[in-house]
Design a protein around this motif. Structure first.
Motif, PDB file in Angstrom:
ATOM      1  N   LYS A 192      35.208  42.766  30.726  1.00  0.00           N
ATOM      2  CA  LYS A 192      35.612  43.482  32.462  1.00  0.00           C
ATOM      3  C   LYS A 192      34.023  43.736  32.852  1.00  0.00           C
ATOM      4  N   ILE A 193      33.698  42.941  33.470  1.00  0.00           N
ATOM      5  CA  ILE A 193      33.130  43.786  35.095  1.00  0.00           C
ATOM      6  C   ILE A 193      33.545  43.811  36.011  1.00  0.00           C
ATOM      7  N   PHE A 194      33.216  45.769  36.201  1.00  0.00           N
ATOM      8  CA  PHE A 194      33.604  45.803  37.506  1.00  0.00           C
ATOM      9  C   PHE A 194      32.687  46.732  38.580  1.00  0.00           C
ATOM     10  N   ARG A 195      33.551  47.445  39.078  1.00  0.00           N
ATOM     11  CA  ARG A 195      32.693  49.547  40.091  1.00  0.00           C
ATOM     12  C   ARG A 195      33.632  49.730  40.065  1.00  0.00           C
ATOM     13  N   ILE A 196      32.691  50.755  40.091  1.00  0.00           N
ATOM     14  CA  ILE A 196      34.579  52.255  40.271  1.00  0.00           C
ATOM     15  C   ILE A 196      33.853  52.573  42.324  1.00  0.00           C
ATOM     16  N   THR A 197      35.283  52.661  42.872  1.00  0.00           N
ATOM     17  CA  THR A 197      35.065  52.364  43.962  1.00  0.00           C
ATOM     18  C   THR A 197      34.538  54.525  44.106  1.00  0.00           C
ATOM     19  N   PRO A 198      34.190  54.327  45.919  1.00  0.00           N
ATOM     20  CA  PRO A 198      33.617  56.264  46.079  1.00  0.00           C
ATOM     21  C   PRO A 198      35.680  56.890  45.750  1.00  0.00           C
ATOM     22  N   ASP A 199      36.247  55.996  46.090  1.00  0.00           N
ATOM     23  CA  ASP A 199      37.667  56.555  46.449  1.00  0.00           C
ATOM     24  C   ASP A 199      38.166  56.670  44.490  1.00  0.00           C
ATOM     25  N   GLU A 243      39.005  52.113  40.917  1.00  0.00           N
ATOM     26  CA  GLU A 243      38.321  50.392  39.733  1.00  0.00           C
ATOM     27  C   GLU A 243      38.405  49.163  40.597  1.00  0.00           C
ATOM     28  N   LYS A 244      37.093  48.556  39.739  1.00  0.00           N
ATOM     29  CA  LYS A 244      37.372  47.178  41.005  1.00  0.00           C
ATOM     30  C   LYS A 244      37.073  46.393  39.697  1.00  0.00           C
ATOM     31  N   VAL A 245      37.883  45.204  39.230  1.00  0.00           N
ATOM     32  CA  VAL A 245      37.757  44.255  38.376  1.00  0.00           C
ATOM     33  C   VAL A 245      36.805  43.192  38.959  1.00  0.00           C
ATOM     34  N   ASP A 269      49.020  32.178  26.338  1.00  0.00           N
ATOM     35  CA  ASP A 269      49.008  33.374  26.148  1.00  0.00           C
ATOM     36  C   ASP A 269      48.007  34.245  26.965  1.00  0.00           C
ATOM     37  N   LEU A 270      48.283  35.348  28.498  1.00  0.00           N
ATOM     38  CA  LEU A 270      47.405  35.667  28.765  1.00  0.00           C
ATOM     39  C   LEU A 270      46.491  36.579  28.132  1.00  0.00           C
ATOM     40  N   ALA A 271      44.463  36.104  27.849  1.00  0.00           N
ATOM     41  CA  ALA A 271      43.753  37.020  27.392  1.00  0.00           C
ATOM     42  C   ALA A 271      43.694  38.101  27.766  1.00  0.00           C
ATOM     43  N   VAL A 272      44.293  38.744  28.918  1.00  0.00           N
ATOM     44  CA  VAL A 272      43.748  40.035  29.328  1.00  0.00           C
ATOM     45  C   VAL A 272      45.319  40.455  30.066  1.00  0.00           C
ATOM     46  N   SER A 273      44.785  40.769  30.422  1.00  0.00           N
ATOM     47  CA  SER A 273      46.624  42.035  30.969  1.00  0.00           C
ATOM     48  C   SER A 273      46.621  41.424  32.555  1.00  0.00           C
ATOM     49  N   LYS A 274      48.001  41.701  33.041  1.00  0.00           N
ATOM     50  CA  LYS A 274      48.112  41.272  34.132  1.00  0.00           C
ATOM     51  C   LYS A 274      47.219  41.857  35.528  1.00  0.00           C
ATOM     52  N   GLN A 275      46.584  42.992  34.833  1.00  0.00           N
ATOM     53  CA  GLN A 275      46.449  43.331  36.604  1.00  0.00           C
ATOM     54  C   GLN A 275      44.878  43.053  35.916  1.00  0.00           C
ATOM     55  N   LEU A 276      44.063  42.261  35.302  1.00  0.00           N
ATOM     56  CA  LEU A 276      42.681  41.855  35.506  1.00  0.00           C
ATOM     57  C   LEU A 276      42.817  40.530  35.520  1.00  0.00           C
ATOM     58  N   VAL A 277      43.792  39.636  35.782  1.00  0.00           N
ATOM     59  CA  VAL A 277      44.053  38.552  35.818  1.00  0.00           C
ATOM     60  C   VAL A 277      43.827  38.473  37.497  1.00  0.00           C
ATOM     61  N   ALA A 278      44.925  39.783  38.203  1.00  0.00           N
ATOM     62  CA  ALA A 278      45.237  39.959  39.330  1.00  0.00           C
ATOM     63  C   ALA A 278      43.908  40.148  40.612  1.00  0.00           C
ATOM     64  N   GLY A 279      43.184  41.041  39.703  1.00  0.00           N
ATOM     65  CA  GLY A 279      42.020  40.804  40.144  1.00  0.00           C
ATOM     66  C   GLY A 279      41.028  39.312  40.111  1.00  0.00           C
ATOM     67  N   HIS A 280      40.985  38.606  38.971  1.00  0.00           N
ATOM     68  CA  HIS A 280      39.742  37.275  39.034  1.00  0.00           C
ATOM     69  C   HIS A 280      40.598  37.033  40.011  1.00  0.00           C
ATOM     70  N   LEU A 281      41.736  36.836  40.689  1.00  0.00           N
ATOM     71  CA  LEU A 281      42.899  35.975  41.532  1.00  0.00           C
ATOM     72  C   LEU A 281      42.205  36.433  42.713  1.00  0.00           C
ATOM     73  N   ALA A 282      41.616  37.947  42.692  1.00  0.00           N
ATOM     74  CA  ALA A 282      41.911  38.607  43.809  1.00  0.00           C
ATOM     75  C   ALA A 282      43.287  38.496  44.201  1.00  0.00           C
ATOM     76  N   ILE A 283      44.004  38.987  44.246  1.00  0.00           N
ATOM     77  CA  ILE A 283      45.084  39.154  44.609  1.00  0.00           C
ATOM     78  C   ILE A 283      45.534  40.701  44.109  1.00  0.00           C
ATOM     79  N   GLN A 284      46.577  41.293  45.101  1.00  0.00           N
ATOM     80  CA  GLN A 284      46.655  42.999  44.259  1.00  0.00           C
ATOM     81  C   GLN A 284      47.692  42.663  43.299  1.00  0.00           C
TER      82      GLN A 284
END
Length: 227
Positions: free
Chosen positions: A62-69, A72-74, A176-191
């Protein structure tokens, strides 16, 4: 023989390496190395010197950054056959601009930015071939961006599910989802909450069957029409 050469065939399926001749591939692999990571182990951190880019032999990054607050933004989940951090090869920025971490046990091929650039600078025909492939890739990315930007969350999830089952001819395809639902959601740019609501609504409507990360499509045509 350099044991890394066994990966040459896999590499040449990727647009960054497809134009390389056997000799050029051999030169590149002379300066590459295998990296094995455990789940949660970092590949690099934001701000570290960017001297390499990576090809995923197996596993997920996963490629991510940590926001100021502190959130984790994937940005992306990179799976088998994909590269990451290759943009750093062509940028003036000397440091990685994000973090990379193994989502599961992962094996990478670490490649030298310097030696990849040397191959391009010494071979104008290779440079032109790469530009052609990168231009095609850019158009594909722009189409993906349009989908992410203009379509609603349900459309994004439907397109994602259809992409996962496109190759299968099964009456009730499954994946099977290759990664967690949270990571899939991040890839699709949805919550993540939106992603969960969409797939649970599909389940309630009898379109899919959900068991953890395993998803079985009960009615493919209904999924295609589910917009």
């Amino acid at each position: 023989m350099n044991p890394l050469r066994v990966h040459a065939q896999l590499l040449q399926q990727h647009h960054l390496f497809e134009p390389l001749s056997a000799a050029q591939m051999s030169q590149l692999l002379e300066h590459a190395r295998i990296v094995n990571l455990d789940k949660g182990q970092p590949v690099f951190r934001q701000g570290e010197l960017a001297e390499s880019f990576f090809f995923v032999i197996d596993g997920c990054i996963k490629i991510f950054r940590i926001t100021p607050d502190g959130q984790e933004k994937v940005f992306e989940a990179c799976n088998r056959g994909q590269t990451f951090a290759e943009a750093m090869t062509f940028m003036d920025t000397p440091h990685y601009v994000a973090n990379a971490q193994a989502v599961e046990p992962t094996q990478l091929l670490q490649l030298s930015n310097q030696h990849y650039l040397q191959l391009i600078s010494q071979n104008p025909d290779l440079a032109k071939a790469l530009l052609a492939r990168l231009s095609m890739r850019l158009h594909q990315r722009l189409n993906e961006l349009e989908t992410l930007s203009l379509k609603n969350a349900t459309h994004r999830v439907v397109r994602y599910f259809l992409a996962q089952i496109r190759a299968t001819q099964d009456a009730q395809p499954a994946f099977d989802l290759a990664v967690s639902k949270q990571l899939v959601a991040g890839h699709l740019a949805i919550q993540p909450e939106t992603f969960s609501r969409v797939i649970h609504r599909m389940q309630d409507d009898g379109i899919i069957e959900l068991d953890g990360r395993h998803i079985r499509v009960l009615h493919r045509q209904a999924l295609e029409d589910y917009e």
